[in-house]
Design an enzyme around this catalytic site. Structure first.
Site, PDB file in Angstrom:
ATOM      1  N   HIS A 314       0.913  -1.045   0.119  1.00  0.00           N
ATOM      2  CA  HIS A 314       0.108   0.076  -0.028  1.00  0.00           C
ATOM      3  C   HIS A 314       0.764   0.908   0.212  1.00  0.00           C
ATOM      4  O   HIS A 314       2.071   1.110   0.573  1.00  0.00           O
ATOM      5  CB  HIS A 314      -1.122  -0.287   1.156  1.00  0.00           C
ATOM      6  CG  HIS A 314      -1.312   1.232   1.161  1.00  0.00           C
ATOM      7  ND1 HIS A 314      -1.189   2.106   2.469  1.00  0.00           N
ATOM      8  CD2 HIS A 314      -2.929   2.013   0.595  1.00  0.00           C
ATOM      9  CE1 HIS A 314      -2.468   3.168   2.528  1.00  0.00           C
ATOM     10  NE2 HIS A 314      -2.442   3.455   1.680  1.00  0.00           N
ATOM     11  N   SER A 315       0.862   2.251  -0.874  1.00  0.00           N
ATOM     12  CA  SER A 315       0.911   3.428  -0.628  1.00  0.00           C
ATOM     13  C   SER A 315       3.011   3.516  -1.180  1.00  0.00           C
ATOM     14  O   SER A 315       3.249   3.018  -1.933  1.00  0.00           O
ATOM     15  CB  SER A 315       1.055   4.063   0.488  1.00  0.00           C
ATOM     16  OG  SER A 315       1.619   5.414   0.165  1.00  0.00           O
TER      17      SER A 315
END
Length: 451
Positions: A314-315
């Site tokens: 994520h990210s």
């Protein structure tokens, strides 16, 4: 006569023994495995060396098994098996592993209320693999020669089914759990050249990966933790280095946004001019998480040399796993990743027209209300700008699967929607997975010149 026959047999027996020794899995173990075994003592099963998990082959058969694109394969059920933590700027020699038993999983689930066991649908998906099997340190990266069709072979491999809503939800939960602490018997060292048993703050440095494994060790998913930043309502010990990595990987020129910003490297040569060689060297430096993430990947591959390995993040974690997936042709699913194509170009990874994005099992899942995923969290009016994040890139590698809560549910574009919890609860749980498509005519940093 019997004596002569016996003597003639001895060389053959010797050759047979040598052959067995040569072909033994332990005979050619990576040097890293030796250091692991040397540094882990005792008979405690919770401290077993990496190579004790060796599995001979994938559950889908030998490497010559032929799969077809889109072929449905048996579901995989994976549970959290290991946590790996590699130091960065402060403790570059640190490498630790935490093993989890079934009792640790149960205790953690009771404490956190989150399941650490995930079921994922699987289907055959096209990928490209380097022809040269000595690609360990290089992959598809090319600095002196162009990357062409002669560099790879096209294969169909098992991969997560990103058209399946429940599978995407389970992958997102794996990433959500990577931000939380796990109840465990503790960490132990994998490297012998750095001791931090009594050192305060080592967990606040470097990169962490959560390794999920199937019951037979044939399939693994590595979830790499993303940015810990107060801008997203949390923060954390690694937030300072996370920001530096964000600003190197996803900015146009080392986060030299304007004259009020101090860049994270000295590649700006005035105005919108950037030294291309300088910025490429900065992205490839040893302290950048990309190299650390690669070390985590190698460690897991040494643990389970016959297993299928998939990546998710994520990210910032998504950006790192995407770069690794593109480097080695590994199935990868990311969530709310900033535009990673700029960093991939600077790492000299394969790009169209040399390759077709549809030939890589690389999928970026995000939504229209997330300014970081959309590449619009920049400029003096943005939250990223005021928080010191130069999130200027917007173009993604592979294919993007974009939910549209702005149009469908009247969401506002807001930095808070970048939090994975909001995405899981407000989008992934309630909507079907959108089609995954290649971004067309996307351009990064159009104001800049690179020389």
């Amino acid at each position: 006569m019997p004596r002569q026959s016996s003597l003639a047999f001895i060389p053959l027996l010797t050759l047979y023994i040598l052959a067995l020794t040569y072909l033994s899995p332990s005979a050619h173990a990576h040097p890293f495995l030796a250091s692991v075994s040397d540094n882990i003592g005792g008979n405690d099963n919770s401290q077993r060396p990496f190579n004790s998990h060796r599995h001979p082959s994938s559950r889908y058969g030998s490497p010559v098994t032929i799969l077809s694109e889109g072929q449905e394969l048996p579901d995989e059920t994976l549970s959290l098996r290991h946590l790996l933590h590699h130091g960065g700027d402060r403790y570059p020699g640190l490498f630790r592993r935490m093993d989890l038993e079934a009792s640790d999983i149960q205790r953690s689930e009771l404490l956190t209320g989150e399941s650490l066991v995930h079921r994922v649908k699987v289907k055959g998906t096209t990928t490209l693999k380097p022809r040269d099997q000595s690609y360990r340190n290089q992959g598809f990266r090319s600095f002196d020669t162009s990357i062409g069709p002669e560099s790879w072979t096209k294969q169909v491999v098992p991969a997560p089914d990103v058209t399946d809503k429940e599978s995407v939800l389970q992958l997102s939960k794996m990433n959500y759990n990577s931000y939380t602490e796990v109840a465990s018997p503790g960490w132990y060292d994998l490297e012998g050249n750095w001791s931090v048993n009594s050192t305060f703050g080592w967990e606040e440095d470097g990169l962490r990966g959560h390794v999920f494994a199937s019951a037979d060790n044939s399939t693994l998913i590595i979830a790499i933790k993303g940015t810990s930043a107060a801008i997203l309502g949390g923060g954390g010990g690694t937030s300072t280095r996370d920001k530096i990595n964000d600003n190197l990987l996803f900015s146009c020129c080392c986060a030299k946004v304007d004259r009020t910003w101090r860049g994270v490297c000295d590649c700006n040569t005035g105005g919108y001019q950037c030294d291309q060689t300088c910025v490429e060297n900065s992205v490839q430096s040893g302290d950048i998480y990309y190299g650390i993430a690669m070390t985590l990947l190698w460690a897991v591959q040494d643990m389970y040399p016959g297993a299928e390995v998939w990546l998710t993040g994520h990210s910032l974690g998504g950006g790192l796993t995407a770069l690794l997936g593109l480097t080695f042709g590994i199935p990868t699913v990311t969530f709310e990743t900033p535009g990673d194509r700029l960093a991939a170009q600077r790492l000299h990874l394969p790009m169209p027209p040399a390759i077709n994005w549809d030939d890589f099992p690389l999928f970026h899942i995000g939504h229209t209300a997330d300014p970081i995923f959309q590449g619009v969290c920049n400029g003096p009016a943005s939250t990223c700008y005021y928080s010191g994040f130069a999130m200027e890139s917007k173009c993604h590698t592979g294919r993007t699967c974009v939910y549209d809560p702005v149009t469908e549910d009247n969401w506002k574009v807001d930095i808070r929607t970048h939090r994975l919890f909001d995405t899981i609860e407000g989008v992934i749980k309630v909507k079907e997975v959108p089609p995954c498509k290649t971004e067309v005519d996307c351009k990064d940093c159009e104001l800049w010149e690179y020389k």
